[in-house]
Design an enzyme around this catalytic site. Structure first.
Site, PDB file in Angstrom:
ATOM      1  N   SER A   1       0.973  -1.339   0.150  1.00  0.00           N
ATOM      2  CA  SER A   1       0.392   0.073  -0.126  1.00  0.00           C
ATOM      3  C   SER A   1       1.119   1.184   0.163  1.00  0.00           C
ATOM      4  CB  SER A   1      -0.760   0.092   1.374  1.00  0.00           C
ATOM      5  OG  SER A   1      -2.030   0.680   1.225  1.00  0.00           O
ATOM      6  N   THR A   2       1.013   1.883   0.941  1.00  0.00           N
ATOM      7  CA  THR A   2       1.433   3.385   0.695  1.00  0.00           C
ATOM      8  C   THR A   2       2.982   3.324   0.760  1.00  0.00           C
ATOM      9  OG1 THR A   2       0.042   4.338   1.923  1.00  0.00           O
ATOM     10  CG2 THR A   2       1.843   5.605   1.871  1.00  0.00           C
TER      11      THR A   2
ATOM     12  N   MET B   1       0.213   1.112   5.169  1.00  0.00           N
ATOM     13  CA  MET B   1      -1.488   1.740   5.757  1.00  0.00           C
ATOM     14  C   MET B   1      -2.450   0.447   5.725  1.00  0.00           C
ATOM     15  SD  MET B   1      -3.074   5.281   6.517  1.00  0.00           S
ATOM     16  CE  MET B   1      -1.892   6.172   6.127  1.00  0.00           C
TER      17      MET B   1
ATOM     18  N   HIS C   1      -2.226  -1.145  -3.922  1.00  0.00           N
ATOM     19  CA  HIS C   1      -3.578  -0.435  -3.147  1.00  0.00           C
ATOM     20  C   HIS C   1      -2.973   1.485  -3.727  1.00  0.00           C
ATOM     21  CE1 HIS C   1      -4.518  -1.749   0.683  1.00  0.00           C
ATOM     22  NE2 HIS C   1      -4.335  -3.026   0.268  1.00  0.00           N
TER      23      HIS C   1
ATOM     24  N   ASP D   1      -4.664  -4.762   5.895  1.00  0.00           N
ATOM     25  CA  ASP D   1      -5.048  -5.174   4.635  1.00  0.00           C
ATOM     26  C   ASP D   1      -4.059  -6.452   4.372  1.00  0.00           C
ATOM     27  OD1 ASP D   1      -6.378  -6.129   2.495  1.00  0.00           O
ATOM     28  OD2 ASP D   1      -5.751  -4.860   1.250  1.00  0.00           O
TER      29      ASP D   1
END
Length: 359
Positions: A168-169, A286, A194, A289
């Site tokens: 993600s991030t 973040m 993401h 997930d």
């Protein structure tokens, strides 16, 4: 004196106009465009190739921004992110900056003269004189893919292993690092990253240019063999493994899982039936997930790992995995790609039930 070419990307019209007037009055600054959303900003930066962009914090926190930054890395653009509280910690959960050389937080009320001085200090001298410090982006011909690294698994050593990765991030840079160590004939690889809509295809092309293996967007019914990497990013469906030889995927519309669409958990859980052949990695991001899915994979016999805190831009997803006992190892980013390849070269693990009966 060559002025600094600047794009101002702020949704609030009054703030945008104020900065344009104040900065435009400086002989050091040339305002080349004003924008209010990421897609328009993307188009203007691509066309005008500015030295810097002053961008609103809420735009910089959007998932699409990370992909945009990566796509424009060779332009050496400096991004000045307006934030009410200048970031003091690279691990702040809401922060997209802090550990990068092209992102600089600035206070929302910074005086124009100080902002000009900041722009002068962070933009590269070479760019001011019209000399690009990095060659322009070009498509890599299929015949000149990056040279495979020394840890390539020989053809005779290929196994029926496959790889699943979630990020993600901070994941764009992390994926570039991990995948750069993969050889052209890497095991079938499936990735969920993401990001917002509109940049999935751009991210796929970016990774494909930088990797020896072939990176393709996830598509309904697509299959992956050795040398194939399927990426789900910015889509409105979850990518799930559907078995078969070669491995096939399905795209499943529905509701977000753990707040995301596509979801890392959805991918990881779908890999559980083949867990003994799976090698799974959860990278920076973040939230949580992927943590539950990684635990399910480990319990079913997969090799599992997570990025460590020191190298994570945001230590959310990997932390959740470690707290659940989902990851067998926590590794620095640079070690994850080689560790995945070593695990793929090893024989599949016995299932928990098999381990118990062999004692």
């Amino acid at each position: 004196m060559n002025p600094i070419s600047l794009v101002i990307a702020i949704p609030d019209r009054s703030v945008r106009r104020r900065l344009t007037e104040e900065l435009g009055a400086s002989p050091w600054i040339e305002i080349v465009a004003e924008t209010r959303d990421l897609m328009t900003t993307y188009a203007e930066v691509e066309e005008r190739e500015p030295m810097a962009v002053v961008i609103a914090g809420r735009l910089a926190r959007a998932p699409e921004f990370e992909v945009m930054r990566a796509l424009f890395a060779t332009l050496d653009v400096r991004w000045l992110v307006i934030t009410e509280v200048p970031d003091a910690s690279a691990r702040d959960q809401g922060s997209p900056w802090g550990r990068t050389s092209d992102l600089f937080p600035i206070d929302t009320d910074i005086p124009a003269d100080r902002l000009v001085e900041t722009l002068r200090s962070v933009t590269r001298t070479a760019r001011r004189h019209g000399v690009s410090p990095v060659p322009p982006r070009t498509e890599t011909p299929p015949t000149s893919r990056p040279t495979p690294p020394s840890n390539v698994v020989p053809d005779r050593a290929k196994t029926n292993r496959f790889i699943v990765i979630g990020a993600s991030t901070g994941g764009v840079d992390a994926l570039l690092t991990v995948l750069s160590s993969f050889p052209a004939d890497c095991p079938p690889t499936f990735i969920v990253q993401h990001t917002g809509g509109g940049f999935g295809d751009s991210l796929t092309r970016l990774l494909d240019r930088q990797c020896a293996a072939r990176v393709r967007p996830a598509a309904e019914g697509a299959t992956a063999s050795h040398g194939d990497i399927l990426l789900a990013a910015g889509s409105r469906a979850h990518m799930r493994l559907a078995g078969g030889s070669p491995l096939r995927i399905v795209l499943e519309p529905g509701q977000p899982i753990t707040g995301h669409m596509p979801s890392v958990d959805a991918l990881f859980h779908s890999a559980v039936p083949g867990a003994r052949r799976a090698v799974a990695a959860l990278l920076t991001g973040m939230g949580r997930d992927g943590a539950e899915g990684l635990r399910a994979l480990r319990d079913a016999g997969a090799v599992t790992m997570a990025q460590d805190e020191a190298t994570s831009i945001v230590y959310g997803m990997p932390r959740a995995a470690m707290e659940l006992g989902a990851a067998q190892s926590s590794l620095p980013l640079q070690q994850i790609g080689p560790a995945i390849l070593r695990a793929c070269a090893a024989p599949p693990q016995a299932s928990p039930s098999q381990r118990m009966t062999t004692r």
